[in-house]
Design an enzyme around this catalytic site. Structure first.
Site, mmCIF file in Angstrom:
data_model
loop_
_atom_site.group_PDB
_atom_site.id
_atom_site.type_symbol
_atom_site.label_atom_id
_atom_site.label_comp_id
_atom_site.label_asym_id
_atom_site.label_seq_id
_atom_site.Cartn_x
_atom_site.Cartn_y
_atom_site.Cartn_z
ATOM 1 C CD GLU A 189 21.709 52.148 41.989
ATOM 2 O OE1 GLU A 189 21.303 52.100 40.798
ATOM 3 O OE2 GLU A 189 20.945 52.232 42.965
ATOM 4 C CE LYS A 490 15.515 51.243 39.418
ATOM 5 N NZ LYS A 490 15.390 50.370 38.260
HETATM 6 O O1 F6P Z 1 15.891 48.288 41.207
HETATM 7 C C1 F6P Z 1 15.326 47.094 40.900
HETATM 8 C C2 F6P Z 1 15.961 46.397 39.737
HETATM 9 O O2 F6P Z 1 15.287 46.720 38.596
HETATM 10 C C3 F6P Z 1 15.957 44.895 39.987
HETATM 11 O O3 F6P Z 1 14.760 44.315 39.695
HETATM 12 C C4 F6P Z 1 17.109 44.445 39.166
HETATM 13 O O4 F6P Z 1 17.546 43.169 39.525
HETATM 14 C C5 F6P Z 1 18.102 45.527 39.469
HETATM 15 O O5 F6P Z 1 17.334 46.707 39.554
HETATM 16 C C6 F6P Z 1 19.206 45.702 38.458
HETATM 17 O O6 F6P Z 1 18.693 45.948 37.186
HETATM 18 P P1 F6P Z 1 19.564 45.826 35.886
HETATM 19 O O7 F6P Z 1 20.025 44.409 35.783
HETATM 20 O O8 F6P Z 1 18.665 46.227 34.771
HETATM 21 O O9 F6P Z 1 20.736 46.746 36.021
#
Ligand code: F6P
Length: 524
Positions: A189, A490
């Protein structure tokens, strides 16, 4: 049967609450917060047993291990060092590095506010998701009215392009700093939104000016650099700081810039006060530990499946969202970290909204529905005072207190009949209506009372929630610092994305195959 509410399953609380002396035993204090849990279904004897249970689960030793920087995140072989970002960390090897990271952020924040980037930053576009988004969003709403010294913040988290489009609506790229926050710097994302932001900046300010408008936060600085963030604008965070516990780290960079140094320092100081309390107070006086014991009692022993967070403080309106990740990503697990069986219920379903809005929406179910939730009210005693809106602030508090009392006492059919009669309603209508007005009561709630919504009290509140989550994990026998459950979806999303493009065709579940085909048709 059809006319009864709850069939007696809520009655136990009413019986327990009649015990004497509850106010002393069940009003718990910690720095800047009082937790009144007198309306929770916990008896003095259960509470005593829980203290013994906590000792047997080695809660004190676990707290010591956390603050010693020991490996408390076994499945990832890491300590959990979020608390060390707020003080109390001189004994750690990483203390100097953490201080340097904080200084680099503070210096950059000062430079931005002083207009030293070569352009005036009017807005920061903060791109991140989960722990790289929810904490900053919560704190921005909570503290902006008192500590807002710098630019405005906008947030973009969702991969739905509508989010990005909305985030840049009316924004001038010439006065915007884009801060990409991703611990892993791999999250799809955030990668997708960072790409859109980069394209937008190139279009609006030109490639030559691009670097001036970008900064990144990550524990993988090499990936951030490969992506294109300028090397001197990459602010590291430590891998031992979990995403959902990371608002205190460089992840808070946008806040540091926008709120200013004084508010930020106070925010950390409030959290540090709570750290010292959690580390040093004996279990019977330790607010986060006691709340965790109550959680264990409610959810794991009594199987209450949900906790509704009712923030009767508009500025803390994002608290339910923040706690959803903190608590459900931490303890929503069915794998024990050590030996032994897990309780049937681990993390409750955490949900909620801001009071009084919830009263005109889902409180109906809380008052008369058949499922049990534990309600958690958050109030600030100075609501409306600073804003010179004393009456509204007082009414807000009255509403919170009324809801909590109504949850407990309910309304009998006889009382409903009297009320209807007083209103001059005819006897036939009274007979037909009174059973529907019956509320069994006996519904559990806690009241968290803050003196005010200041950087210090909010820092203490968030740290309290973090430590409570950790302590509850320890009582459950769960590792609250990993999140393996989010990985599978994911990976599958990536595969399905490829399948929609037609580049990969794995044998999948038939419903997904149908959806892929339908999507391919629709997007031709
Ligand atoms: O999808 C879960 C996760 O890994 C969370 O634990 C984390 O806060 C979020 O995605 C965002 O992750 P990142 O900071 O690595 O983009």
């Amino acid at each position: 049967m059809a006319n009864t509410v709850g069939n007696g399953k809520f009655q136990i609380l009413k019986e327990i609450v009649r015990e004497k002396g509850r106010n002393e035993e069940f009003v718990w204090s910690g720095p800047h917060i009082e937790a009144d849990v007198t309306r929770q279904p916990i008896s003095e004897s259960s509470y005593e047993e829980l203290k013994v249970f906590s000792e047997s689960q080695k809660l004190t030793e676990s707290i010591d291990a956390l603050f010693a920087g020991a490996i408390v995140n076994g499945s990832e072989n890491r300590p959990a060092l979020h608390w060390a970002l707020r003080g109390n960390a001189d004994h750690l090897d990483k203390a100097v590095e953490f201080a340097q990271q904080a200084e680099a952020c503070a210096e950059f924040a000062n430079n931005v506010r002083a207009g030293k980037l070569g352009f005036e930053v009017k807005t920061i576009l903060h791109i991140g998701i989960g722990g790289s988004d929810l904490g900053p969003r919560l704190i921005w709403d909570a503290l902006r009215p008192i500590g807002h010294k710098g630019p405005n913040l906008r947030f973009c988290a969702n991969i739905d392009p509508a989010d990005f489009i909305e985030a840049i609506e009316g924004l001038e790229a010439e006065s915007t700093l884009v801060v990409v926050v991703s611990k892993s710097f791999k999250t799809p994302e955030t990668q997708a939104n960072a790409k859109l932001a980069r394209e937008w900046l190139i279009e609006e300010v030109g490639e030559a000016q691009l670097n001036k408008h970008m900064a990144a936060v990550s524990s993988a600085p090499d990936l951030a650099q490969t992506w294109g963030a300028p090397a001197d604008r990459i602010f590291p965070m430590d891998s031992a700081v979990g995403g959902r516990y990371s608002v205190w780290s460089s992840v808070g960079l946008s806040l540091m810039i926008a709120l200013g140094n004084d508010a930020w320092t106070e925010f950390l100081a409030g959290a540090s006060e709570m750290d010292t309390h959690f580390r040093d107070a004996p279990l019977e006086e330790n607010l986060p530990a006691r709340l965790a014991m109550l959680d264990y009692h409610l959810h794991s022993q009594r199987n209450v499946p949900s906790r509704v967070v009712l923030s009767y403080a508009h500025r803390l309106r994002k608290l339910p969202d923040f706690l959803q990740q903190l608590e459900m990503e931490s303890n929503g697990k069915s794998a024990a970290s050590g030996k032994g069986e897990l309780a049937d219920t681990t993390a409750p379903i955490t949900w909620g909204s801001v009071g009084t809005l919830g009263q005109h929406s889902f409180h109906q179910l809380l008052h008369q529905g058949t499922d049990r939730s534990s309600a958690e009210f958050i109030v600030s005693l100075n609501a409306g005072l600073k804003e010179r809106k004393q009456e509204n602030g007082q009414a807000l508090l009255a509403n919170a207190y009324a809801q909590a009392e109504a949850f407990l006492v309910g309304r009998s059919e006889a009382e409903a009949e009297v009320q209807l009669r007083e209103k001059g309603v005819d006897e036939d209508t009274i007979k037909a209506r009174a059973p529907h007005m019956h509320m069994e009561g006996g519904r559990a709630s806690s009241m968290f009372i803050l003196e005010d919504i200041s950087p210090r009290s909010v820092g203490a509140l968030i740290a309290m929630y973090e430590h409570r989550t950790f302590a509850y994990g320890m009582l459950l026998g769960i590792n609250p610092f990993d999140q393996w459950g989010v990985e599978l979806g994911k990976v599958m999303a990536e595969e399905i994305d490829k399948a929609i493009s037609g580049s990969e065709n794995k044998d999948r579940d038939s419903t997904t195959l149908r959806l892929i085909e339908k999507t391919q048709q629709a997007r031709k």
